[in-house]
Each structure stands twice: as C-alpha cells, then as structure tokens.
Write a protein that holds these residues in place. Structure first.
Motif, mmCIF file in Angstrom:
data_model
loop_
_atom_site.group_PDB
_atom_site.id
_atom_site.type_symbol
_atom_site.label_atom_id
_atom_site.label_comp_id
_atom_site.label_asym_id
_atom_site.label_seq_id
_atom_site.Cartn_x
_atom_site.Cartn_y
_atom_site.Cartn_z
ATOM 1 N N LYS A 94 0.753 -1.157 -0.153
ATOM 2 C CA LYS A 94 0.042 0.036 -0.144
ATOM 3 C C LYS A 94 1.083 1.265 0.068
ATOM 4 C CE LYS A 94 -4.336 2.128 0.821
ATOM 5 N NZ LYS A 94 -5.610 1.583 -0.041
ATOM 6 N N ILE A 95 0.618 2.189 -0.995
ATOM 7 C CA ILE A 95 1.378 3.564 -0.930
ATOM 8 C C ILE A 95 0.398 4.564 -0.590
ATOM 9 C CG2 ILE A 95 2.654 4.827 -2.549
ATOM 10 C CD1 ILE A 95 4.213 2.171 -2.033
ATOM 11 N N ILE A 96 0.799 5.425 0.431
ATOM 12 C CA ILE A 96 0.010 6.644 0.890
ATOM 13 C C ILE A 96 0.991 7.809 0.427
ATOM 14 C CG2 ILE A 96 -0.979 7.906 2.570
ATOM 15 C CD1 ILE A 96 -2.182 5.246 2.123
ATOM 16 N N PRO A 97 0.673 8.552 -0.824
ATOM 17 C CA PRO A 97 1.555 9.843 -1.344
ATOM 18 C C PRO A 97 0.960 10.645 -0.936
ATOM 19 C CG PRO A 97 -0.439 9.030 -2.894
ATOM 20 C CD PRO A 97 -0.424 8.105 -1.789
ATOM 21 N N ASN A 98 1.598 11.906 -1.223
ATOM 22 C CA ASN A 98 1.449 13.123 -0.954
ATOM 23 C C ASN A 98 1.302 13.675 0.619
ATOM 24 O OD1 ASN A 98 1.035 13.872 -3.836
ATOM 25 N ND2 ASN A 98 -0.816 13.022 -3.855
ATOM 26 N N ILE A 99 2.210 13.236 1.341
ATOM 27 C CA ILE A 99 2.322 13.441 2.804
ATOM 28 C C ILE A 99 3.249 14.724 2.932
ATOM 29 C CG2 ILE A 99 2.916 12.832 5.041
ATOM 30 C CD1 ILE A 99 2.202 9.904 4.148
ATOM 31 N N HIS A 100 2.799 15.794 3.467
ATOM 32 C CA HIS A 100 3.686 17.051 3.453
ATOM 33 C C HIS A 100 3.544 17.331 5.086
ATOM 34 C CE1 HIS A 100 4.553 21.355 2.044
ATOM 35 N NE2 HIS A 100 5.623 20.811 2.538
ATOM 36 N N LEU A 101 4.733 17.396 5.663
ATOM 37 C CA LEU A 101 4.971 17.705 7.180
ATOM 38 C C LEU A 101 5.512 18.872 7.126
ATOM 39 C CD1 LEU A 101 6.412 14.188 8.408
ATOM 40 C CD2 LEU A 101 4.089 15.016 8.372
ATOM 41 N N LYS A 102 5.248 19.914 7.791
ATOM 42 C CA LYS A 102 5.481 21.345 8.168
ATOM 43 C C LYS A 102 5.276 21.752 9.381
ATOM 44 C CE LYS A 102 1.495 22.884 5.222
ATOM 45 N NZ LYS A 102 1.202 23.615 4.079
ATOM 46 N N PRO A 103 6.059 22.971 9.660
ATOM 47 C CA PRO A 103 5.763 23.523 11.089
ATOM 48 C C PRO A 103 4.464 23.683 11.455
ATOM 49 C CG PRO A 103 7.760 24.304 10.064
ATOM 50 C CD PRO A 103 6.941 23.711 9.061
ATOM 51 N N ASP A 104 3.481 24.162 10.435
ATOM 52 C CA ASP A 104 1.982 24.640 10.922
ATOM 53 C C ASP A 104 1.225 23.153 10.590
ATOM 54 O OD1 ASP A 104 2.334 24.553 8.260
ATOM 55 O OD2 ASP A 104 1.190 26.237 7.931
ATOM 56 N N SER A 105 1.864 22.183 10.285
ATOM 57 C CA SER A 105 0.891 20.840 9.927
ATOM 58 C C SER A 105 1.799 19.770 10.187
ATOM 59 C CB SER A 105 0.571 20.909 8.580
ATOM 60 O OG SER A 105 -0.270 19.858 8.460
ATOM 61 N N SER A 106 2.260 19.547 11.455
ATOM 62 C CA SER A 106 3.265 18.565 11.712
ATOM 63 C C SER A 106 2.698 17.198 12.293
ATOM 64 C CB SER A 106 4.240 19.309 13.016
ATOM 65 O OG SER A 106 3.469 19.587 14.066
ATOM 66 N N GLU A 107 1.523 17.164 12.268
ATOM 67 C CA GLU A 107 0.788 15.857 12.839
ATOM 68 C C GLU A 107 -0.111 15.302 11.859
ATOM 69 O OE1 GLU A 107 -1.287 13.643 16.631
ATOM 70 O OE2 GLU A 107 -0.037 15.599 16.905
ATOM 71 N N ILE A 108 -0.078 14.296 11.177
ATOM 72 C CA ILE A 108 -1.208 13.779 10.386
ATOM 73 C C ILE A 108 -1.405 12.288 11.096
ATOM 74 C CG2 ILE A 108 -1.496 12.521 8.194
ATOM 75 C CD1 ILE A 108 0.637 14.492 7.180
ATOM 76 N N LYS A 109 -2.810 12.117 11.254
ATOM 77 C CA LYS A 109 -3.479 11.002 11.878
ATOM 78 C C LYS A 109 -4.304 10.357 10.908
ATOM 79 C CE LYS A 109 -6.018 9.129 15.732
ATOM 80 N NZ LYS A 109 -6.593 9.838 17.084
ATOM 81 N N PHE A 110 -4.097 8.942 10.262
ATOM 82 C CA PHE A 110 -5.236 8.190 9.738
ATOM 83 C C PHE A 110 -5.952 7.263 10.487
ATOM 84 C CE2 PHE A 110 -1.247 8.998 7.140
ATOM 85 C CZ PHE A 110 -1.688 9.315 5.888
ATOM 86 N N ASP A 111 -7.068 7.409 10.503
ATOM 87 C CA ASP A 111 -8.200 6.642 11.065
ATOM 88 C C ASP A 111 -7.817 5.347 10.803
ATOM 89 O OD1 ASP A 111 -9.381 8.866 12.376
ATOM 90 O OD2 ASP A 111 -10.691 8.995 10.907
ATOM 91 N N THR A 112 -7.908 5.146 9.344
ATOM 92 C CA THR A 112 -7.524 3.410 9.188
ATOM 93 C C THR A 112 -6.965 3.509 7.943
ATOM 94 O OG1 THR A 112 -9.990 3.234 8.176
ATOM 95 C CG2 THR A 112 -9.476 2.301 10.530
ATOM 96 N N ILE A 113 -6.124 2.454 7.502
ATOM 97 C CA ILE A 113 -5.371 2.645 6.035
ATOM 98 C C ILE A 113 -5.765 0.837 5.999
ATOM 99 C CG2 ILE A 113 -3.429 2.364 5.108
ATOM 100 C CD1 ILE A 113 -2.107 4.353 6.771
ATOM 101 N N SER A 114 -6.474 0.758 4.712
ATOM 102 C CA SER A 114 -7.051 -0.782 4.485
ATOM 103 C C SER A 114 -5.876 -1.366 3.613
ATOM 104 C CB SER A 114 -8.287 -0.643 3.685
ATOM 105 O OG SER A 114 -9.281 0.160 4.267
ATOM 106 N N LEU A 115 -5.682 -2.776 3.693
ATOM 107 C CA LEU A 115 -4.747 -3.476 2.805
ATOM 108 C C LEU A 115 -5.589 -4.352 2.267
ATOM 109 C CD1 LEU A 115 -1.501 -4.194 4.882
ATOM 110 C CD2 LEU A 115 -1.767 -2.316 3.422
ATOM 111 N N GLU A 116 -5.539 -4.506 0.777
ATOM 112 C CA GLU A 116 -6.001 -5.718 0.197
ATOM 113 C C GLU A 116 -5.337 -6.862 -0.110
ATOM 114 O OE1 GLU A 116 -7.168 -4.769 -3.940
ATOM 115 O OE2 GLU A 116 -6.251 -3.108 -3.893
ATOM 116 N N SER A 117 -6.053 -7.773 -0.159
ATOM 117 C CA SER A 117 -5.628 -9.280 -0.228
ATOM 118 C C SER A 117 -4.566 -9.279 -1.868
ATOM 119 C CB SER A 117 -6.424 -10.340 -0.613
ATOM 120 O OG SER A 117 -7.240 -10.607 0.620
#
Length: 809
Positions: A94-117
């Motif tokens: 599974k690839i999660i693209p476009n993650i941008h970490l910066k001082p005013d947005s330093s925390e990213i929380k994913f509720d769930t990330i699904s993996l398929e068979s």
C-alpha cells in the motif's frame, strides 16, 4: 557590549543551525494510524510501515511495525514531502502519497488504512511478519493460531488446550473458566446441531484449517445465549488470492497416529472455488483407575480399565464464493464425512471385605465397531453498502448425521459364583438440523450503530438402543426386553435480538436484548414416557469501555445466559449393561440460568501488553452428575439440579516481546468456586480455591528455524460430591522451513513429562473414591507441510513495479 552581542549572535546562529538539524534529522512531526484488512475490517498486527522522501525511494527516513492492535506511530520526523509504504505478507503493498509535514501541520493521523489481499503468491512478499497471538475487542479475545507450533498436525482440541481460560479434559470435555457449559461455534454457526458429541466434532477439524479462535466470556445479544460460561467461535481459513493456492500436510505420531489434509482454492475474476480432504487414523489408549470404600460395611473396591480406540475419519468439503458485485457476495459450502471407530476394552473389578479377603472378582472384555457419516449444506449472502459498517447478512445451513455401532462384551464372574455373561449392544443414532439467521447492521454517523437480527434452530435426534444376551441354556442370542431404548428428542428455539452501540464522552457503550422462545419434546418410545417444555426468556447484555491515557482501556460487561439440559441427561432410559452400575437420565431437569459480571483492564507498552479482569457469576438450577449407592453397593449415575453455584476470580494475560526473536504469552488465573445443593437428603456446600497458568514461548532463529515451548497448570476444582486434583503438562515443538518457506518440517513432543492425568475424588455419605483417567501417554509427532501458490508472470510483475514507481512520484 561586544561580549553580549557575540553571545546573542552565537545563540541565534546555533538556534538556526539546530532548527535546520531538527528539520533534517528529526523534528517534532508525527504520523499515526491503524492498519486494517479491507474485507474483514480486522486489524493487521506487525505490518511494516516505512516513510520515504518523494525524491528518494531507496532509503527510508523512518519505519516501524504495527502493534498488536494494528496501530503505528512515527515520531520525531523531519519536515518535507514524503510517501508511506505499508507491507505485510499476503497483502498488496500500500502506497500513501502526498504527505507534507511542515511546522504549521506537523501531525497527520489516519483513522484506518486498508490493505487488500495480494494478487501474487505469498512467496512474492519479501517482508515477513508474525501476527499477534492475542488481541482484545469490546466483548472478546481473538487468538490467531497460524503460528502455533504446539498444535500443528493436531485437531481443534489440541489448539484449545493452549488458549487462556480454556481446558480440555481426558474425555474431550471443554471448560471455560472451569465451567463446562460452553457454546462452540464454527464460523458463527452452532457446532452441536448435528447430534454428534462436542469431542467428536473437535476431533474432526484439523488445526491447519483454523484462521483464528474467538473466546467470548460475556457475549453480546448477537450471540446465542446458550453456554453458561461463554462462547468459543472457531473461524476457518478462507483464501481470497487470485490463482491457485493451498497446502498439503501429513503427520505421523508414535502410538499409530496418522493424519493428512489437502486444502485448495482457485480464484478467477468473480468466483472463488475452495475445497479439501482430510484423513485421520488416530489410535488412543485411555486408562481408568479407581479405588474406594463403601461406608456401610467398610468394604473396599478397586477398578482397572484399559481401552483402545482407533478412529478413522475421512472428510470432503467444497465451496464457492460468488462475488456478485463489489458489495455483494454469495457463498455456498457443502461437506461430507465418513467416520469409523474400532474399540476394545479390558476391565477388572474387585471388592474386598473389611478383613481384605476377596468378596467379588469380575473380569470384562469388550470389542466393537462404529461407522457413520454426516453431511451439511450452507448458503450465505452478504451485502455491504457505501456507508461504512452498514451490512446485511443471511445465513442458512442444513445437516444430518447418522451412525451405527455394535459392541460385544464378555463378562466372567469368578467370585462369588463362576458364571459368564455375553452381550451384544447395538446403538443407532440419527439426527438432522436446520439453522437460519438474518442480521442487519446500520450505522448512525461516526459514533452510533444499531444491529437487528433473527435466528431459528430446529433439530431432531433419535437414539435406538438394543442389547442381545446369549443364552447358555438354549445357545441362542435373545433380545433383552429390559434393555431396549428408543429415544426421540426434538428441540427448537426462535430468537429476535437487537444491539445498540454508541460513543459518548470518551465511552463506548453497547446495549443488547434477545428474546427467545424454546420448545423441547422428548419421547422414550420403549417405556412410553413423554415430556415437553415451553419457556420464553429475555437475555439482556451490557458492554462499556473507556480508553484512558497512556494506552489504557477499561471494560465493564454483563450478560444473562441459559443452559438447557443435554439429551443424554434427560433420557429416562435406565442402562444396566454394566454390573454394579446404573446410568439413567432425568427428564425433570430444569435449565440453568446464569448471570455474569466482568471488569477488564488492558494496558499497552511498546513491547508489552497486559490484560486483567475480575469476574463474578451466579448460577441457578446448576446441573451436575449425581452418584448414589444402594444397599447392594450398586452405584447409580444420574443428573440433578442443585440449588445454585457461585464463581469469582481474577485473570491476567501478559504478552511480552522479550527480544526481537522471542515472544512470551503468560496467563494466570485465580478463582473460588462454591456449589450449594443436597444429596441423599444431605445439604451440601462445597467450596474450593483454585489457580491456573499457561505459558507459550515462541522463538524465531536464523535459517527459518522456530521453537515453541508451551505448558499449563490447572489447579483443583470442586464438584457437588468431590473435587478434581491439579493437572499439568508441557509440549515442545521445533520447525524448519525449506524451499523458500514452501516446505515446513515440524517435530513436536506432546506431554513431555507424561504428566497429563485427571485425578478425581468423590466423597459421599455412602462411599469414597479416588479415580484417575488418562487419554494418551507422551507422544512424538513429525509433520510435513507443503504450500502451493501460483507465481505471477514477469510481465505482470513489471507492470506492478512500474505502477508503484508512478505512485512514488
């Protein structure tokens, strides 16, 4: 002034450089989330989560494995643009693209990330992980048994012996927290509907078919209220990968124990075919020993019984999954089993006068055969909706079972009179069942969910029994009219249930209620005895949980349950086939009603989890076997309702990752059991304090070598007329993988110290007895397993790699 200037300049420059260093080498940014299976929505423990920069997919910035609940937290991350890559064996990367970490947005929380068979074979995944041994939900413990070496090559009973709070005794009787009133489900369906004994059912399911086992001590209203101590749900494996997959397993054990299985599946587009065959030739040599004293005349007795059973089972199964749409699945399964058993028994019994001279001396030998078959059909329809967790399900199953046994016994009486008794015993069993269940789940927003369902079970069983005696005078076999038994038993119950779950102020609530109508009919045709019962009951359930800081969680639950008397306990037939013993049922038995309260706490650390619980249960009309003795020292075994029973105690379950290659699971329980009742007009109040413990040590070494050491200790427990003594055992298993993990060779020693014996004490107003039973001595096993999988073609692999690279960019 210059000193102050240079000091301020020095501080500013260092602060700037330190800030740059933090941005490059590890700042305060954070990424967290939960990895789940796309289809089942269950969490995926030990999946690998790696963070890469967008311009460099060769070197990871940070990485971690998900914990036992599928959670991950990446901390102290630098700022910049990244992508996440999640991998786990059997799933597509599974690839999660476009993650941008910066001082005013330093925390990213994913509720769930699904993996398929995965659409590739398991051998294509290079990152490996071990699934969690035990995970906890609101109302159950989930045990994944895929890596449990101590039961490889065995059956369900072998794996149940390793579970927290569960015990299986020498007769295959299952108990949960010391209580034998357990409901066992297979894929959510009642396992006891075929009329076969639970021990027979558990003996016929090999371990390599099991995906996980759910232990539910306080079930919600969604589950049938049968089973006083709770529910054990055995979930079988279902392979959903594209192409051909499966495994071939063969096991050989000392004492003539052999088994084998073939499990195959083939998935093409919207259809998945699956099936298999299991074979089992299992020889067992149980023994029974007993000594005691009759209090009326102080005479003593001794009994020695040596049995041998050779069980021969063949089971065929086939099924299809039809993926009608992405949200609709229709599953059809059928199975057919052929069962056989050869058995022999050699028994000797003595009774001695007070002066130790022999009063009675009897030798008895017997041999017999049993054959039968069972078949079942089931149909399941499942529909999901665009709204998350909304689901509609219909499940129907039908089955029937029949078996026939014939036994020949020869009894020689040497004292006081020389005589011989020869008997043939014929036992014919037939049963059939129908089960239908409908369930609908509807979520309301993100915090509420309502579930409504219906369940109906109808079953009928007939047990004809006949004894022919050989007449020495006429030299012919004659039917004994006093030992004819034809018992028909019908049972049906219909239920409506609903549950409501809601999250409020940090609490998770689940309230449930089930209404159940029950009808029971018994007809002892031989003696023209009939009885029937009709009763309606309400069964409420309550579950509350609260997550606390520092990865703590508290759970509170309550449930009301019922246990109806089993068929053999209500059959009024009087069995006098064994001299000196009488066995009969009691059609006046009432159902047991059970109220259970439990408080649990779960605490997680980085490499450790601890689950603890306090429980209390109160039982009305408790059903137990009762033994009485008459003036001729003939013992009668029957069943009675004692007034009540209480049980309370503590349980602890520790899951510890000692080293990267070494994991320990330790469970420990304390309990006090009290039984109130009467026997032969005497008031009884039996109480005992007991403790038990289980340990599983799993070690993974280089070159694909794994070692598992498991053991248990069961403390004493009470019965209305006595108690059982402590019991302990230990198993050792070692496994080695070959051919890129496709071939596994496992060597296992069961009951290393040859200590697994069940010792029982009876102490009644009429007699005392010390008894011992053992099913099997120490056994050595060798198991070979070969995994089948379809390799993906080079062109397809290149296309997937090219697609992944595009995702990176």
């Amino acid at each position: 002034m210059k000193k102050i200037f240079f000091l301020l300049l020095f501080i500013s420059v260092n602060s700037f450089l330190f800030g740059q260093y933090q941005r490059e080498k590890g700042g305060n940014a954070k990424i967290s989330g939960v990895i789940v299976d796309e289809t089942s929505k269950s969490t995926v423990p030990y999946a690998t989560v790696m963070l890469y920069r967008n311009n460099d997919s060769t070197k990871s910035v940070n990485g971690i494995a998900t914990d036992d609940n599928g959670k991950f937290v990446l901390e102290n991350l630098p700022y910049g643009k990244f992508f996440l890559k999640i991998q786990f064996i059997g799933y597509t990367n599974k690839i999660i693209p476009n993650i941008h970490l910066k001082p005013d947005s330093s925390e990213i929380k994913f509720d769930t990330i699904s993996l398929e068979s995965a659409s590739t074979s398991l051998s294509e995944v290079t990152v490996k992980g071990e699934r969690s041994t035990v995970s906890y939900a609101l109302d159950k413990k989930v045990i994944n048994v895929g890596k449990d070496l101590s039961a490889t090559g065995g059956n369900v009973a072998d794996i149940l012996k390793t579970l927290p709070s569960v015990n299986v005794d020498a007769n295959g009787n299952l108990t949960l927290r010391g209580n034998s009133n357990v409901t066992v489900l297979v894929d959510g369906r009642p396992s006891n509907l075929t009329g076969m004994s639970l021990s027979t059912i558990l003996d016929q399911i090999p371990v390599n078919m099991i995906e996980s086992i759910e232990v539910i001590t306080n079930p919600s209203a969604k589950y049938t209220p049968d089973g006083m101590s709770g529910v054990i749900n055995i979930k079988l494996k279902k392979r959903q990968l594209e192409g051909l997959g499966g495994s071939i397993t063969a096991t050989a054990g000392t004492g003539n124990k052999y088994s084998g299985s073939i499990n195959l599946s083939y998935k093409i587009k919207s259809v998945n075919f699956f099936g298999g065959y299991d074979f089992r030739w299992w020889e067992m040599k149980p023994i029974r020993r007993a000594t005691g004293m009759y209090k009326s005349d102080s005479s003593t007795f001794a009994e020695n019984v040596d049995d041998m059973h050779i069980r021969k089972n063949h089971n065929f199964r086939f099924g299809m999954d039809f993926f009608i749409t992405e949200k609709q699945t229709l599953t059809f399964t059928t199975s057919y089993g052929i069962n056989g058993e050869d058995e022999s028994e050699a028994a000797e019994s003595y009774v001695y006068y007070k002066d130790s001279s022999t009063k009675s001396k009897i030798f008895k030998k017997g041999e017999g055969t049993e054959s039968g078959n069972q078949q079942s059909l089931s149909l399941n329809y499942r529909k999901t909706f665009s709204r998350k967790d909304q689901e509609f399900m219909v499940d129907m199953s039908f089955g029937k079972n029949k078996s026939f046994s014939e036994d020949l016994t020869v009894q020689n009486n040497f004292i006081p009179d020389i005589s011989s008794i020869r008997e043939k015993i014929f036992f014919d069993r037939k049963s059939q069942f129908f089960n239908a269940k409908t369930n609908y789940t509807h979520p309301f927003g993100q915090k509420s969910q309502f579930e409504l369902g219906q369940e109906s079970v109808v079953m009928e069983s007939e047990f004809p029994y006949r004894v022919d005696s050989f007449s020495q005078k006429n030299a012919i076999w004659q039917t004994d009219s006093l030992q004819l038994n034809d018992f028909v038993y019908k049972e049906q119950y219909h239920s409506l249930y609903g549950t409501f779950a809601h999250a409020f102020l940090g609490f998770d609530f689940q309230l449930g209620l089930r209404f159940q109508m029950t009808n029971v009919e018994g007809n002892q045709k031989t003696t023209n005895q009939t009885f029937s019962y009709n009763y309606n009951d309400f069964f409420p359930t309550v579950h509350i949980s609260r997550k606390l800081p520092a990865k703590n969680e508290v759970q509170i639950s309550y449930s009301r349950r019922i246990n109806r008397p089993p068929m053999r306990a209500v059959n009024p037939f009087v069995d006098k086939s064994t001299p000196g013993f009488i066995r009969k049922g009691n059609p006046s038995l009432k159902p047991e009603y059970f109220n259970s309260f439990e408080i649990g706490h779960n605490k997680e650390w980085e490499k450790t989890s601890l689950n603890s619980s306090i429980f209390y249960r109160y039982t009305d009309n408790i059903i137990r076997q009762n033994i009485t003795i008459d003036s001729n020292n003939v013992r009668t075994f029957s069943f009675v309702n004692y007034s009540s029973a209480e049980s309370y105690g503590l349980e602890f379950a520790l899951n510890q990752q000692l080293l990267k290659w070494w994991r320990l699971n330790l469970t420990f329980g304390l309990s006090n059991n009290i039984i109130h009742g009467t026997s032969s007009g005497t008031e009884l109040m039996n109480e005992s304090f007991s403790w038990n413990s289980r340990l599983n040590s799993n070690m993974n070494f280089p070159k694909s070598i794994a070692l598992q050491i498991s053991g248990f200790y069961m403390g004493p427990s009470v019965t209305p007329q006595g108690k059982t003594k402590p019991n302990f055992s230990m198993d050792i298993a070692v496994k080695k993988d070959f051919l890129k993990d496709k071939l596994s060779v496992l060597f296992r020693v069961s009951d290393v110290f040859d200590s697994q014996k069940w010792n029982m004490i009876f102490d009644d107003a009429s007699f005392t007895q010390n008894g011992m039973r053992r099913m099997n001595p120490r056994t050595f096993y060798l198991t070979l397993t070969y995994k089948l999988s379809q390799e993906i073609k080079g062109k397809q692999r290149k296309q997937e790699q090219r697609q992944q690279q595009e995702d990176y960019d």
